[in-house]
Design a protein around this motif. Structure first.
Motif, PDB file in Angstrom:
ATOM      1  N   VAL A 221       0.842  -1.199   0.000  1.00  0.00           N
ATOM      2  CA  VAL A 221       0.000   0.000   0.000  1.00  0.00           C
ATOM      3  C   VAL A 221       0.877   1.248   0.000  1.00  0.00           C
ATOM      4  O   VAL A 221       2.080   1.197   0.271  1.00  0.00           O
ATOM      5  CB  VAL A 221      -0.937   0.018   1.227  1.00  0.00           C
ATOM      6  N   ARG A 222       0.239   2.383  -0.301  1.00  0.00           N
ATOM      7  CA  ARG A 222       0.946   3.654  -0.228  1.00  0.00           C
ATOM      8  C   ARG A 222       1.012   4.102   1.223  1.00  0.00           C
ATOM      9  O   ARG A 222      -0.003   4.160   1.915  1.00  0.00           O
ATOM     10  CB  ARG A 222       0.217   4.704  -1.076  1.00  0.00           C
ATOM     11  N   VAL A 223       2.195   4.405   1.687  1.00  0.00           N
ATOM     12  CA  VAL A 223       2.396   4.781   3.089  1.00  0.00           C
ATOM     13  C   VAL A 223       2.121   6.269   3.242  1.00  0.00           C
ATOM     14  O   VAL A 223       2.882   7.112   2.748  1.00  0.00           O
ATOM     15  CB  VAL A 223       3.831   4.436   3.555  1.00  0.00           C
ATOM     16  N   THR A 224       1.027   6.580   3.904  1.00  0.00           N
ATOM     17  CA  THR A 224       0.617   7.966   4.116  1.00  0.00           C
ATOM     18  C   THR A 224       1.146   8.480   5.453  1.00  0.00           C
ATOM     19  O   THR A 224       1.677   7.714   6.274  1.00  0.00           O
ATOM     20  CB  THR A 224      -0.906   8.070   4.095  1.00  0.00           C
ATOM     21  N   THR A 225       0.952   9.758   5.671  1.00  0.00           N
ATOM     22  CA  THR A 225       1.380  10.361   6.939  1.00  0.00           C
ATOM     23  C   THR A 225       0.654   9.737   8.124  1.00  0.00           C
ATOM     24  O   THR A 225       1.245   9.508   9.184  1.00  0.00           O
ATOM     25  CB  THR A 225       1.134  11.883   6.913  1.00  0.00           C
ATOM     26  N   SER A 226      -0.624   9.439   7.935  1.00  0.00           N
ATOM     27  CA  SER A 226      -1.382   8.827   9.032  1.00  0.00           C
ATOM     28  C   SER A 226      -0.851   7.437   9.365  1.00  0.00           C
ATOM     29  O   SER A 226      -0.792   7.042  10.532  1.00  0.00           O
ATOM     30  CB  SER A 226      -2.864   8.747   8.670  1.00  0.00           C
ATOM     31  N   LEU A 227      -0.441   6.664   8.342  1.00  0.00           N
ATOM     32  CA  LEU A 227       0.134   5.343   8.612  1.00  0.00           C
ATOM     33  C   LEU A 227       1.487   5.477   9.301  1.00  0.00           C
ATOM     34  O   LEU A 227       1.822   4.679  10.188  1.00  0.00           O
ATOM     35  CB  LEU A 227       0.280   4.552   7.312  1.00  0.00           C
ATOM     36  N   ILE A 228       2.275   6.478   8.904  1.00  0.00           N
ATOM     37  CA  ILE A 228       3.558   6.698   9.567  1.00  0.00           C
ATOM     38  C   ILE A 228       3.342   7.009  11.037  1.00  0.00           C
ATOM     39  O   ILE A 228       4.013   6.432  11.917  1.00  0.00           O
ATOM     40  CB  ILE A 228       4.326   7.844   8.871  1.00  0.00           C
ATOM     41  N   ASP A 229       2.384   7.872  11.326  1.00  0.00           N
ATOM     42  CA  ASP A 229       2.097   8.203  12.722  1.00  0.00           C
ATOM     43  C   ASP A 229       1.596   6.986  13.490  1.00  0.00           C
ATOM     44  O   ASP A 229       1.950   6.784  14.662  1.00  0.00           O
ATOM     45  CB  ASP A 229       1.058   9.330  12.789  1.00  0.00           C
TER      46      ASP A 229
ATOM     47  N   LEU B  20      12.282   0.652  17.119  1.00  0.00           N
ATOM     48  CA  LEU B  20      12.033   1.961  16.518  1.00  0.00           C
ATOM     49  C   LEU B  20      12.757   2.082  15.180  1.00  0.00           C
ATOM     50  O   LEU B  20      12.179   2.532  14.180  1.00  0.00           O
ATOM     51  CB  LEU B  20      12.468   3.074  17.469  1.00  0.00           C
ATOM     52  N   ALA B  21      14.021   1.700  15.144  1.00  0.00           N
ATOM     53  CA  ALA B  21      14.773   1.795  13.893  1.00  0.00           C
ATOM     54  C   ALA B  21      14.149   0.929  12.803  1.00  0.00           C
ATOM     55  O   ALA B  21      14.006   1.376  11.651  1.00  0.00           O
ATOM     56  CB  ALA B  21      16.223   1.376  14.142  1.00  0.00           C
ATOM     57  N   ASN B  22      13.757  -0.286  13.138  1.00  0.00           N
ATOM     58  CA  ASN B  22      13.160  -1.167  12.136  1.00  0.00           C
ATOM     59  C   ASN B  22      11.827  -0.629  11.642  1.00  0.00           C
ATOM     60  O   ASN B  22      11.513  -0.724  10.451  1.00  0.00           O
ATOM     61  CB  ASN B  22      12.990  -2.575  12.716  1.00  0.00           C
ATOM     62  N   MET B  23      11.021  -0.081  12.548  1.00  0.00           N
ATOM     63  CA  MET B  23       9.740   0.501  12.134  1.00  0.00           C
ATOM     64  C   MET B  23       9.971   1.685  11.189  1.00  0.00           C
ATOM     65  O   MET B  23       9.281   1.830  10.159  1.00  0.00           O
ATOM     66  CB  MET B  23       8.940   0.938  13.348  1.00  0.00           C
ATOM     67  N   MET B  24      10.936   2.523  11.491  1.00  0.00           N
ATOM     68  CA  MET B  24      11.205   3.676  10.632  1.00  0.00           C
ATOM     69  C   MET B  24      11.713   3.221   9.262  1.00  0.00           C
ATOM     70  O   MET B  24      11.374   3.820   8.227  1.00  0.00           O
ATOM     71  CB  MET B  24      12.209   4.606  11.312  1.00  0.00           C
TER      72      MET B  24
ATOM     73  N   GLU C 149      13.202  11.277   5.049  1.00  0.00           N
ATOM     74  CA  GLU C 149      13.042  12.626   5.606  1.00  0.00           C
ATOM     75  C   GLU C 149      11.660  12.794   6.238  1.00  0.00           C
ATOM     76  O   GLU C 149      11.542  13.346   7.345  1.00  0.00           O
ATOM     77  CB  GLU C 149      13.258  13.673   4.513  1.00  0.00           C
ATOM     78  N   LEU C 150      10.609  12.316   5.549  1.00  0.00           N
ATOM     79  CA  LEU C 150       9.257  12.436   6.098  1.00  0.00           C
ATOM     80  C   LEU C 150       9.109  11.600   7.362  1.00  0.00           C
ATOM     81  O   LEU C 150       8.522  12.049   8.357  1.00  0.00           O
ATOM     82  CB  LEU C 150       8.227  12.005   5.051  1.00  0.00           C
ATOM     83  N   VAL C 151       9.634  10.377   7.331  1.00  0.00           N
ATOM     84  CA  VAL C 151       9.522   9.512   8.509  1.00  0.00           C
ATOM     85  C   VAL C 151      10.270  10.122   9.689  1.00  0.00           C
ATOM     86  O   VAL C 151       9.764  10.112  10.826  1.00  0.00           O
ATOM     87  CB  VAL C 151      10.063   8.098   8.180  1.00  0.00           C
ATOM     88  N   TYR C 152      11.452  10.664   9.446  1.00  0.00           N
ATOM     89  CA  TYR C 152      12.221  11.280  10.537  1.00  0.00           C
ATOM     90  C   TYR C 152      11.484  12.489  11.099  1.00  0.00           C
ATOM     91  O   TYR C 152      11.418  12.677  12.325  1.00  0.00           O
ATOM     92  CB  TYR C 152      13.599  11.692  10.021  1.00  0.00           C
ATOM     93  N   GLU C 153      10.886  13.283  10.215  1.00  0.00           N
ATOM     94  CA  GLU C 153      10.130  14.459  10.669  1.00  0.00           C
ATOM     95  C   GLU C 153       8.957  14.048  11.558  1.00  0.00           C
ATOM     96  O   GLU C 153       8.722  14.665  12.601  1.00  0.00           O
ATOM     97  CB  GLU C 153       9.637  15.238   9.453  1.00  0.00           C
ATOM     98  N   ARG C 154       8.221  13.030  11.156  1.00  0.00           N
ATOM     99  CA  ARG C 154       7.077  12.583  11.962  1.00  0.00           C
ATOM    100  C   ARG C 154       7.556  11.911  13.258  1.00  0.00           C
ATOM    101  O   ARG C 154       6.882  11.982  14.282  1.00  0.00           O
ATOM    102  CB  ARG C 154       6.215  11.603  11.163  1.00  0.00           C
TER     103      ARG C 154
END
Length: 563
Positions: free
Chosen positions: A396-404, A456-460, A470-475
């Motif tokens: 699936v496409r990983v959105t900001t909500s899924l990252i959070d 945490l590292a594996n999830m990111m 960059e987006l994952v680190y920002e969130r």
């Protein structure tokens, strides 16, 4: 007083109990003496050979204790082989001598080494080891019995073949029978191919046995007893340590972790679900086999139209878990909580327990529904909620909500003192707008800080595969401090990443691990346990045992008929 608890006082979810204490949910306890859904049984052929072996054991005991039975058996043997020896033909004798020579000196080594090479090529290490064990046991039993009985070669007839030692049982026949049976159980798939091999093997053993009688090297009972020993011992060894239901011989590819769910096992799964959990299964199918190596994952359709998820565990999975942890200990050192499980029951209890613990902590994972006993101490089924419409996060496409959602899940595990320890794309399911963890078999309570940081590292890394680092680190900065993120990637290295995640990161080609380390504050690498007294001692022990076994194997090649 009534035996039925009032509706308003009975805890939610508790089964209604009536006067005879029988739950009305359809579940029932298996009475003592009633067989489990899939009992362990020897097949008819193996049982018949073992009975034959027991019969010969009785004969050997009588011959050893009394003189009368030996004299009577020898007289009958000479009567039976007399017509064969007295009617030797000049055109047939050279052929029979050659068959006897080949069977005595060449047949077992050729069949044995072909089986060893073929088994190693097919990565059937267990079957190759069992071949050596079976030949060793057959050689030992034949030697001990022949020495104790001390039966001479046929008397009063012309012996025209090579021989050595005592006659009963015939050692060459026993070893050849063991080698051809081992070859079939190691290389031939169950069914038509194996039956054909066994029919051909029976013909070869019979021809060799006849040649031994023709050249008068053995008595008829020497050949019959030897064939019984070779076949019975080999079948027993393979049945105990490599049963076909757990270690099937197949050339269709796929992972050996996945058990065959057709036939008796499929019926046992349905029976166990019905009697132990009150679930009526209408269809059982394999699911997600590409990403599962530690169990047999199943999708089960029920009579009410719904589905449940299940993981079938057996002793083969337990052995794989032990081998995996031993390998990691030798290669990397003991990575903290990787202690082996003592039984299949312990293995499946741990995963069921971790599901309950994680759900209690508010982590969105599958709801456990119970454990089904298929074969006591050998096979169990963990039943849980089926994530309807769920897809792996890599699809699936990983959105900001899924990252959070993913980062929130890690924060929840940190807060509850938990670690998943196997975060990879296949273990993160997306159901609508929900992100759900599955496969918590490696989960731990109160692990060390570096182990939680690795989650945490594996999830990111997983989230970055479908978006950008960059987006994952920002969130992530919304949930964790810079120092915590830096610690996570300072603790990460090849050994801490699941192999599937390592493969996905490598295939992505963006050097994600290095990118996150550049985004996070600089921090020295976190030391994880590698060298220890335990690792050094275990490495030395494995090395010494391996060398000793190789020395014993090489030294006994002649004894077990492989030279």
């Amino acid at each position: 007083m009534s035996d039925v608890a009032p509706e308003e006082t009975r805890p939610e979810g508790q089964a209604l109990i009536i006067a005879n204490h029988t739950p009305v949910t359809g579940q029932r306890r298996r009475p003592s003496g009633e067989p489990p859904p899939l009992p362990r049984e020897l097949n008819t052929t193996a049982a018949a050979w073992l009975i034959g072996f027991a019969g010969w054991a009785c004969v050997w005991a009588l011959v050893f204790l009394f003189d009368g039975p030996e004299v009577w058996i020898t007289e009958r043997d000479l009567e039976w082989m007399g017509p064969i020896v007295d009617n030797r033909q000049s055109w047939l004798t050279p052929s029979m001598q050659k068959v006897s020579e080949i069977g005595t000196f060449w047949a077992t080594p050729v069949v044995g080494w072909v089986t060893i090479i073929g088994g190693l090529a097919a990565r059937r290490i267990r079957h190759v080891v069992l071949l050596i064990v079976a030949l060793s046991l057959v050689a030992f039993i034949s030697t001990v019995i022949s020495v104790q009985i001390g039966r001479p070669r046929p008397l009063g007839v012309s012996i025209i073949g090579a021989w050595e030692g005592f006659a009963q049982p015939s050692r060459p026949v026993a070893l050849f029978a063991a080698s051809v049976v081992s070859a079939g159980l190691t290389l031939a798939p169950f069914g038509r191919w194996r039956r054909s091999w066994f029919f051909a093997s029976a013909a070869l053993v019979a021809m060799f046995g006849f040649a031994q009688l023709y050249v008068a090297v053995d008595h008829p009972t020497d050949v019959l007893a030897a064939a019984t020993v070779g076949v019975a011992v080999t079948l027993l060894v393979y049945r105990l340590w490599a049963p076909e239901s757990v270690f099937p011989i197949t050339y269709r590819g796929g992972k050996t972790a996945h058990l065959d769910i057709a036939g008796a096992r499929g019926a046992a799964i349905r029976n166990g679900l019905e009697s132990q959990l009150g679930i009526t299964a209408t269809d059982v199918q394999l699911i997600g086999v590409e990403s599962s190596a530690g169990s047999t994952p199943l999708s089960i359709a029920t009579a009410d139209g719904s589905r449940v998820f299940a993981k079938l565990y057996s002793r083969s999975h337990l052995r794989s878990d032990r081998s995996y942890k031993l390998f990691r200990t030798l290669r990397y050192g003991r990575l903290e909580d990787e202690q082996r499980f003592s039984s299949v029951r312990r293995l499946i209890q741990h995963e069921d327990y971790m599901l309950h613990v994680m759900r209690r902590a508010g982590i969105d994972c599958m709801e456990p529904m119970g454990i089904v006993e298929i074969t006591p101490d050998h096979e169990y089924l963990l039943v849980a909620e089926f994530i309807q419409g769920g897809r792996e996060i890599g699809e699936v496409r990983v959105t900001t909500s899924l990252i959070d959602a993913g980062l929130t899940t890690v924060a929840q595990m940190w807060g509850a003192g938990l670690a998943h320890r196997d975060i990879k794309p296949a273990n993160i399911m997306v159901q609508g707008d929900r992100l759900r963890l599955i496969d918590v078999a490696f989960g731990e309570v109160r692990p060390s800080p570096w182990r939680q940081a690795v989650d945490l590292a594996n999830m990111m890394l997983v989230l970055a595969l479908g978006s950008s680092p960059e987006l994952v680190y920002e969130r992530a900065l919304q949930h964790f401090s810079e120092q915590e993120i830096a610690e996570a990637f300072a603790a990460s290295r090849g050994v801490t990443l699941p192999s599937a995640l390592r493969a996905s990161v490598k295939k992505d080609g963006r050097a994600l691990l290095e990118c996150f380390r550049e985004l996070a504050p600089e921090r020295p690498m976190v030391s994880i346990q590698r060298w220890s007294v335990r690792r050094i001692g275990l490495t030395l022990w494995v090395t010494v045992v391996t060398i000793a076994l190789l020395a014993v194997f090489v030294g006994s090649l002649n004894d077990i008929g492989l030279t």
